[in-house]
Design a protein around this motif. Structure first.
Motif, PDB file in Angstrom:
ATOM      1  N   LEU A  48     106.062  11.583  -6.042  1.00 23.30           N
ATOM      2  CA  LEU A  48     107.002  11.150  -5.009  1.00 23.30           C
ATOM      3  C   LEU A  48     108.444  11.471  -5.386  1.00 23.30           C
ATOM      4  CD1 LEU A  48     105.337   7.729  -4.173  1.00 23.30           C
ATOM      5  CD2 LEU A  48     105.658   9.613  -2.552  1.00 23.30           C
ATOM      6  N   GLN A  49     108.795  11.261  -6.647  1.00 24.98           N
ATOM      7  CA  GLN A  49     110.155  11.579  -7.087  1.00 24.98           C
ATOM      8  C   GLN A  49     110.474  13.055  -6.875  1.00 24.98           C
ATOM      9  OE1 GLN A  49     109.711   9.851 -11.103  1.00 24.98           O
ATOM     10  NE2 GLN A  49     111.616   8.764 -10.713  1.00 24.98           N
ATOM     11  N   GLN A  50     109.539  13.913  -7.250  1.00 27.53           N
ATOM     12  CA  GLN A  50     109.779  15.347  -7.128  1.00 27.53           C
ATOM     13  C   GLN A  50     109.841  15.782  -5.667  1.00 27.53           C
ATOM     14  OE1 GLN A  50     110.559  17.374  -9.448  1.00 27.53           O
ATOM     15  NE2 GLN A  50     110.025  16.286 -11.309  1.00 27.53           N
ATOM     16  N   LEU A  51     108.985  15.235  -4.825  1.00 22.59           N
ATOM     17  CA  LEU A  51     108.997  15.607  -3.410  1.00 22.59           C
ATOM     18  C   LEU A  51     110.289  15.164  -2.741  1.00 22.59           C
ATOM     19  CD1 LEU A  51     105.339  14.826  -2.257  1.00 22.59           C
ATOM     20  CD2 LEU A  51     106.284  16.996  -3.087  1.00 22.59           C
ATOM     21  N   TYR A 123     100.520  14.148   9.576  1.00 24.73           N
ATOM     22  CA  TYR A 123     101.099  14.804   8.405  1.00 24.73           C
ATOM     23  C   TYR A 123     100.539  16.216   8.258  1.00 24.73           C
ATOM     24  CZ  TYR A 123     103.189  10.368   7.178  1.00 24.73           C
ATOM     25  OH  TYR A 123     103.954   9.225   7.210  1.00 24.73           O
ATOM     26  N   ASP A 124     101.347  17.078   7.669  1.00 24.64           N
ATOM     27  CA  ASP A 124     100.946  18.471   7.483  1.00 24.64           C
ATOM     28  C   ASP A 124     100.014  18.640   6.295  1.00 24.64           C
ATOM     29  OD1 ASP A 124     102.771  19.311   9.559  1.00 24.64           O
ATOM     30  OD2 ASP A 124     104.391  19.037   8.100  1.00 24.64           O
ATOM     31  N   LEU A 125     100.141  17.780   5.320  1.00 24.97           N
ATOM     32  CA  LEU A 125      99.444  17.946   4.048  1.00 24.97           C
ATOM     33  C   LEU A 125      99.246  16.575   3.415  1.00 24.97           C
ATOM     34  CD1 LEU A 125      99.633  20.710   1.628  1.00 24.97           C
ATOM     35  CD2 LEU A 125     100.638  18.661   0.684  1.00 24.97           C
ATOM     36  N   VAL A 126      98.164  16.413   2.660  1.00 22.83           N
ATOM     37  CA  VAL A 126      97.830  15.134   2.036  1.00 22.83           C
ATOM     38  C   VAL A 126      97.741  15.314   0.529  1.00 22.83           C
ATOM     39  CG1 VAL A 126      96.106  13.283   1.902  1.00 22.83           C
ATOM     40  CG2 VAL A 126      96.586  14.389   4.105  1.00 22.83           C
ATOM     41  N   CYS A 127      98.225  14.319  -0.214  1.00 21.31           N
ATOM     42  CA  CYS A 127      98.101  14.286  -1.673  1.00 21.31           C
ATOM     43  C   CYS A 127      97.297  13.052  -2.071  1.00 21.31           C
ATOM     44  CB  CYS A 127      99.466  14.213  -2.348  1.00 21.31           C
ATOM     45  SG  CYS A 127     100.552  15.585  -1.961  1.00 21.31           S
ATOM     46  N   ASP A 128      96.344  13.227  -2.972  1.00 27.68           N
ATOM     47  CA  ASP A 128      95.518  12.119  -3.447  1.00 27.68           C
ATOM     48  C   ASP A 128      95.784  11.876  -4.925  1.00 27.68           C
ATOM     49  OD1 ASP A 128      93.645  10.213  -4.026  1.00 27.68           O
ATOM     50  OD2 ASP A 128      91.902  11.451  -3.585  1.00 27.68           O
ATOM     51  N   GLY A 129      96.380  10.719  -5.216  1.00 23.52           N
ATOM     52  CA  GLY A 129      96.604  10.314  -6.598  1.00 23.52           C
ATOM     53  C   GLY A 129      95.893   9.016  -6.908  1.00 23.52           C
ATOM     54  N   THR A 130      94.778   8.744  -6.202  1.00 19.44           N
ATOM     55  CA  THR A 130      94.046   7.490  -6.400  1.00 19.44           C
ATOM     56  C   THR A 130      93.177   7.575  -7.650  1.00 19.44           C
ATOM     57  OG1 THR A 130      92.246   8.202  -4.929  1.00 19.44           O
ATOM     58  CG2 THR A 130      94.090   7.002  -3.939  1.00 19.44           C
ATOM     59  N   ASP A 131      92.556   6.452  -7.990  1.00 25.65           N
ATOM     60  CA  ASP A 131      91.895   6.374  -9.298  1.00 25.65           C
ATOM     61  C   ASP A 131      90.412   6.023  -9.234  1.00 25.65           C
ATOM     62  OD1 ASP A 131      92.045   3.773  -8.469  1.00 25.65           O
ATOM     63  OD2 ASP A 131      93.166   3.026 -10.200  1.00 25.65           O
ATOM     64  N   ASN A 132      89.764   6.242  -8.075  1.00 32.03           N
ATOM     65  CA  ASN A 132      88.332   5.949  -8.003  1.00 32.03           C
ATOM     66  C   ASN A 132      87.653   6.932  -7.051  1.00 32.03           C
ATOM     67  OD1 ASN A 132      87.899   4.457  -5.189  1.00 32.03           O
ATOM     68  ND2 ASN A 132      89.856   3.759  -6.065  1.00 32.03           N
ATOM     69  N   PHE A 133      86.373   7.204  -7.322  1.00 29.72           N
ATOM     70  CA  PHE A 133      85.651   8.201  -6.556  1.00 29.72           C
ATOM     71  C   PHE A 133      85.458   7.830  -5.082  1.00 29.72           C
ATOM     72  CE2 PHE A 133      83.883   9.816 -10.729  1.00 29.72           C
ATOM     73  CZ  PHE A 133      84.538  11.043 -10.647  1.00 29.72           C
ATOM     74  N   PRO A 134      85.122   6.586  -4.744  1.00 28.75           N
ATOM     75  CA  PRO A 134      84.945   6.271  -3.321  1.00 28.75           C
ATOM     76  C   PRO A 134      86.178   6.581  -2.477  1.00 28.75           C
ATOM     77  CG  PRO A 134      83.989   4.538  -4.661  1.00 28.75           C
ATOM     78  CD  PRO A 134      84.720   5.443  -5.600  1.00 28.75           C
ATOM     79  N   THR A 135      87.363   6.230  -2.989  1.00 34.13           N
ATOM     80  CA  THR A 135      88.579   6.503  -2.218  1.00 34.13           C
ATOM     81  C   THR A 135      88.846   7.996  -2.150  1.00 34.13           C
ATOM     82  OG1 THR A 135      89.520   4.373  -2.884  1.00 34.13           O
ATOM     83  CG2 THR A 135      91.037   6.021  -2.022  1.00 34.13           C
ATOM     84  N   ARG A 136      88.642   8.710  -3.242  1.00 34.18           N
ATOM     85  CA  ARG A 136      88.874  10.159  -3.230  1.00 34.18           C
ATOM     86  C   ARG A 136      87.967  10.844  -2.216  1.00 34.18           C
ATOM     87  NH1 ARG A 136      88.747  10.990  -9.766  1.00 34.18           N
ATOM     88  NH2 ARG A 136      90.571   9.705 -10.269  1.00 34.18           N
ATOM     89  N   LEU A 137      86.712  10.418  -2.150  1.00 34.36           N
ATOM     90  CA  LEU A 137      85.785  11.008  -1.186  1.00 34.36           C
ATOM     91  C   LEU A 137      86.197  10.684   0.245  1.00 34.36           C
ATOM     92  CD1 LEU A 137      82.410  10.243  -3.015  1.00 34.36           C
ATOM     93  CD2 LEU A 137      83.468  12.492  -2.709  1.00 34.36           C
ATOM     94  N   THR A 138      86.644   9.451   0.461  1.00 32.57           N
ATOM     95  CA  THR A 138      87.083   9.046   1.798  1.00 32.57           C
ATOM     96  C   THR A 138      88.298   9.850   2.234  1.00 32.57           C
ATOM     97  OG1 THR A 138      86.249   6.801   1.422  1.00 32.57           O
ATOM     98  CG2 THR A 138      87.823   7.082   3.206  1.00 32.57           C
ATOM     99  N   MET A 206     101.246  18.451  -9.306  1.00 31.86           N
ATOM    100  CA  MET A 206     100.862  18.229  -7.910  1.00 31.86           C
ATOM    101  C   MET A 206     102.030  18.558  -6.983  1.00 31.86           C
ATOM    102  SD  MET A 206      98.662  14.673  -8.206  1.00 31.86           S
ATOM    103  CE  MET A 206      98.285  14.563  -6.447  1.00 31.86           C
ATOM    104  N   ALA A 207     103.232  18.161  -7.374  1.00 26.74           N
ATOM    105  CA  ALA A 207     104.414  18.452  -6.551  1.00 26.74           C
ATOM    106  C   ALA A 207     104.627  19.957  -6.426  1.00 26.74           C
ATOM    107  CB  ALA A 207     105.643  17.779  -7.152  1.00 26.74           C
ATOM    108  N   VAL A 208     104.418  20.692  -7.502  1.00 26.62           N
ATOM    109  CA  VAL A 208     104.543  22.150  -7.448  1.00 26.62           C
ATOM    110  C   VAL A 208     103.558  22.723  -6.438  1.00 26.62           C
ATOM    111  CG1 VAL A 208     104.232  24.293  -8.749  1.00 26.62           C
ATOM    112  CG2 VAL A 208     105.410  22.367  -9.806  1.00 26.62           C
ATOM    113  N   GLU A 209     102.317  22.228  -6.464  1.00 30.77           N
ATOM    114  CA  GLU A 209     101.311  22.727  -5.527  1.00 30.77           C
ATOM    115  C   GLU A 209     101.675  22.397  -4.085  1.00 30.77           C
ATOM    116  OE1 GLU A 209      98.928  24.780  -6.153  1.00 30.77           O
ATOM    117  OE2 GLU A 209      99.325  24.768  -8.302  1.00 30.77           O
TER     118      GLU A 209
END
Length: 256
Positions: A48-51, A123-138, A206-209
């Protein structure tokens, strides 16, 4: 696209504009972009800081957690006085202080199918920085449904992982990478620990990407999964293809 910059913008973003690969056009693309960051913790904080500093015009922040003292070892966006606050509230205030020229939208809600379907299309693009598989899959499934690129990062101990998924371009999704993730429990940093600086490295990558995607730099067609090892200081990776058995893409194909 609006190519007119104020004097303040020209000074603030001058080091970007000087780069031939970015220039005024790239900076205008960043200003026009809307990015949803899911998870405002160890990865989300530096991301978030970099963006914000880079001038991404609209940043959405989705996280239902409140800040705890143990978070401050790696979630460097926040301070001791923010303990007890919703992370999205503290982040919105701090990011606006960093760059008042951008729009910040905080969402103190869980990332569920319903909440993601409400937000991702805006939103144009999504970033996932969560810490569990169920949320990442969702999150991944929502990006498949709505045709959005997903910048995904993870850190475990001394190791980091990074990938950009583009299902709308025929690429793989997070389920293609971890087809058994729903039956797997992700390691908990509260139990096993995590190197704070490693989350800073991966959040910045992630911010670079994100910026590569927005500006449209070359070499972004394939999906490459990168792994960084802080102990050895090495980066490795492999190219990921869409799994023809992946249920997320089958569901996408039958949607009206």
């Amino acid at each position: 696209m609006d190519m007119i910059f104020s004097d303040q913008e020209l000074e603030r973003y001058s080091r970007h504009i000087l780069l031939p690969q970015v220039g005024a056009t790239g900076q205008a693309q960043l200003r026009q972009a809307a990015v949803l960051v899911i998870g405002a913790g160890g990865l989300g904080a530096p991301l978030l800081q970099q963006l914000a500093a880079s001038g991404v015009g609209h940043i959405g922040i989705m996280d239902h957690d409140r800040l705890e003292l143990s978070n401050l070892q790696r979630q460097v966006l926040y301070g001791t006085d923010d303990i007890g606050l919703f992370k999205v509230e503290a982040a919105a205030r701090l990011l606006k202080a960093l760059n008042p020229l951008i729009k910040i939208s905080p969402y103190a809600v869980r990332a569920t199918e319903t909440t993601l379907d409400d937000l991702v299309p805006h939103y144009d693009l999504v970033c996932d920085g969560t810490d569990n598989f169920p949320t990442r899959l969702t999150v991944s499934d929502a990006c498949v449904r709505h045709g959005r690129s997903l910048v995904s990062g993870a850190v475990q101990g001394f190791s980091g992982q990074l990938a950009v998924f583009r299902p709308q371009k025929g690429g793989p999704c997070y389920r293609c990478l971890f087809p058994e993730a729903e039956q797997t429990e992700a390691p908990d940093c509260g139990m096993f620990g995590v190197l704070g600086a490693a989350t800073g490295v991966m959040g910045s990558l992630m911010a670079v990407e994100v910026m590569r995607e927005i500006i449209g730099l070359e070499g972004r067609d394939e999906t490459r999964v990168s792994m960084w090892d802080a102990l050895s200081g090495t980066m490795s990776g492999f190219t990921l293809r869409r799994d023809p058995r992946c249920q997320a893409h089958h569901e996408e194909a039958v949607r009206p």
